[in-house]
Design an enzyme around this catalytic site. Sequence first.
Site, short mmCIF file in Angstrom:
data_model
loop_
_atom_site.label_atom_id
_atom_site.label_comp_id
_atom_site.label_asym_id
_atom_site.label_seq_id
_atom_site.Cartn_x
_atom_site.Cartn_y
_atom_site.Cartn_z
N HIS A 1 0.86 -1.19 0.00
CA HIS A 1 0.00 0.00 0.00
C HIS A 1 0.89 1.24 0.00
O HIS A 1 1.78 1.37 0.84
CB HIS A 1 -0.91 -0.01 1.23
CG HIS A 1 -2.07 0.94 1.15
ND1 HIS A 1 -1.91 2.28 0.88
CD2 HIS A 1 -3.40 0.74 1.27
CE1 HIS A 1 -3.10 2.87 0.86
NE2 HIS A 1 -4.04 1.95 1.08
N TYR B 1 -0.32 7.46 2.27
CA TYR B 1 -1.52 8.30 2.05
C TYR B 1 -1.17 9.66 1.48
O TYR B 1 -1.98 10.29 0.81
CB TYR B 1 -2.26 8.54 3.38
CG TYR B 1 -2.81 7.31 4.02
CD1 TYR B 1 -3.45 6.34 3.27
CD2 TYR B 1 -2.72 7.13 5.40
CE1 TYR B 1 -3.98 5.21 3.86
CE2 TYR B 1 -3.25 6.01 6.01
CZ TYR B 1 -3.86 5.05 5.23
OH TYR B 1 -4.38 3.94 5.84
N ASP C 1 -12.58 -1.31 -1.87
CA ASP C 1 -12.67 -1.23 -0.40
C ASP C 1 -14.16 -1.17 -0.04
O ASP C 1 -14.86 -0.24 -0.43
CB ASP C 1 -11.92 0.02 0.08
CG ASP C 1 -11.84 0.10 1.60
OD1 ASP C 1 -12.89 -0.03 2.26
OD2 ASP C 1 -10.73 0.30 2.12
N HIS D 1 -15.22 1.93 1.81
CA HIS D 1 -15.18 3.12 0.95
C HIS D 1 -16.37 3.17 -0.01
O HIS D 1 -17.00 4.23 -0.15
CB HIS D 1 -13.89 3.16 0.14
CG HIS D 1 -12.66 3.35 0.99
ND1 HIS D 1 -11.38 3.39 0.46
CD2 HIS D 1 -12.52 3.50 2.33
CE1 HIS D 1 -10.51 3.56 1.45
NE2 HIS D 1 -11.17 3.63 2.58
N HIS E 1 -10.48 -4.84 -0.07
CA HIS E 1 -10.29 -4.43 1.32
C HIS E 1 -11.62 -4.68 2.02
O HIS E 1 -12.62 -4.06 1.66
CB HIS E 1 -9.94 -2.94 1.40
CG HIS E 1 -8.52 -2.64 1.05
ND1 HIS E 1 -8.08 -1.36 0.81
CD2 HIS E 1 -7.44 -3.45 0.94
CE1 HIS E 1 -6.77 -1.39 0.55
NE2 HIS E 1 -6.36 -2.64 0.62
N ASP F 1 -15.44 7.47 5.34
CA ASP F 1 -14.24 6.64 5.44
C ASP F 1 -13.78 6.43 6.88
O ASP F 1 -12.69 6.84 7.26
CB ASP F 1 -13.09 7.24 4.60
CG ASP F 1 -11.90 6.29 4.51
OD1 ASP F 1 -11.99 5.15 5.03
OD2 ASP F 1 -10.87 6.69 3.93
N HIS G 1 -13.38 3.13 9.12
CA HIS G 1 -13.51 1.66 9.14
C HIS G 1 -14.02 1.18 10.50
O HIS G 1 -13.69 1.76 11.52
CB HIS G 1 -12.15 1.01 8.86
CG HIS G 1 -11.55 1.40 7.55
ND1 HIS G 1 -10.43 0.79 7.05
CD2 HIS G 1 -11.91 2.33 6.63
CE1 HIS G 1 -10.12 1.33 5.88
NE2 HIS G 1 -10.99 2.27 5.61
#
Length: 278
Positions: A67, A70, A177, A180, A212, A225, A227
Site C-alpha cells: 500500500h 496516504y 474497499d 469506501h 479491502h 471513510d 472503518h
Amino acid sequence: MFTIGCHLSIAKGFAAAARDAASIGANTFQFFTRNPRGGKAKELDPDDLATFAEVRANEGIACILAHAPYTLNPASAKPETREFALQALADDLLRMEQIMPGQLYNMHPGAHVGQGSEVGIELIAETLNAALQPQQTTTLLLETMAGKGSEVGRRFEEIAAIIERVELDEHVGVCLDTCHIWDGGYDIAGALDGVLGEFDRIIGLDRLRAIHLNDSKNPCGAHKDRHEKLGLGHIGFEALSAVTNHPKLRELPFYLETPHDELSGYADEIARLKGARL
Ligand code: FE
Ligand code: FE
Ligand code: ZN
C-alpha cells in the site's frame, strides 16, 4: 482457495510479517511500503528477503499487497507534490521487484484539492504514465475511495477514466474497499449484485484484483471513510461474508483493515470469515 489476510506492520521485516500472518491464520498480508504519512523508505535487507521467501514457502503465503503512503497525491495542484508522488511510486515499483515479483501495489488515486475531478484524473494518469514500466511484473491497483474531501475515485466512472488514459494499462487494476464504496453510496449490503454489475459495466470486473474487507462506522453514502470491525458497523457481518462468498469475487485476495490493536482481533475475524465460507 480462500485468500485472506490483513494489514500488518513490516517494522520488524518482511519475514516477521509473514510469520505474523501465518500466526493469525492468514495466507496473505498488506503492508505500507514506507511511512503512511510519507517519507523515505527503509533500505531492503537481502537476508530478510531470503528468509521471507522461505517463510512464504513454508507457510503457504502465495501473494502480498503493498500500500502506497496516504500523502502521495499525484492530483495535487503543486508540482513538487506531484513530483514526490512520481518519485515514491517509481521507487516503490522498483522495490516491489526485489521484495517479491508479480504482486499487487495499491494506491489512493489522489485528491484534486479544488481543481475538479477532471483535472485530477488527467494529473493522476500523467503520473501513472511516467511511473509504469513495460517490464514491471507488479500490478498497480487504484483503490475505490469514500469521496471525503476532494478524493478522486469515489465513482467507478472516475476510476475508469483514469485507466482509459493509461498507456500501459495491462499493469493497472482496481482494489475495491467495501467501507469506501459503501460510504461512497454503493449499497453492497442491499444490492451486491447490482453494484458488481455496475462495476463490470463501467470498469470491467476483470480489472478487480483485490478487496479491502472493512465494515463502516457510517451509513451508506456518508462520504466519511471510518472503518469498523466486521459486524459492528452499518454493513454488517452477513453482507461482508457474502462478499467473500460471491461467485465473481471469491477467488480474489481479501484484506482486513479493521481497527484492532492486537493481532488476535484479526485472527478472530479471519476465523469467523473462514467459518462462514461456503
Ligand atoms: Fe487504502
Ligand atoms: Fe482500503
Ligand atoms: Zn479507508
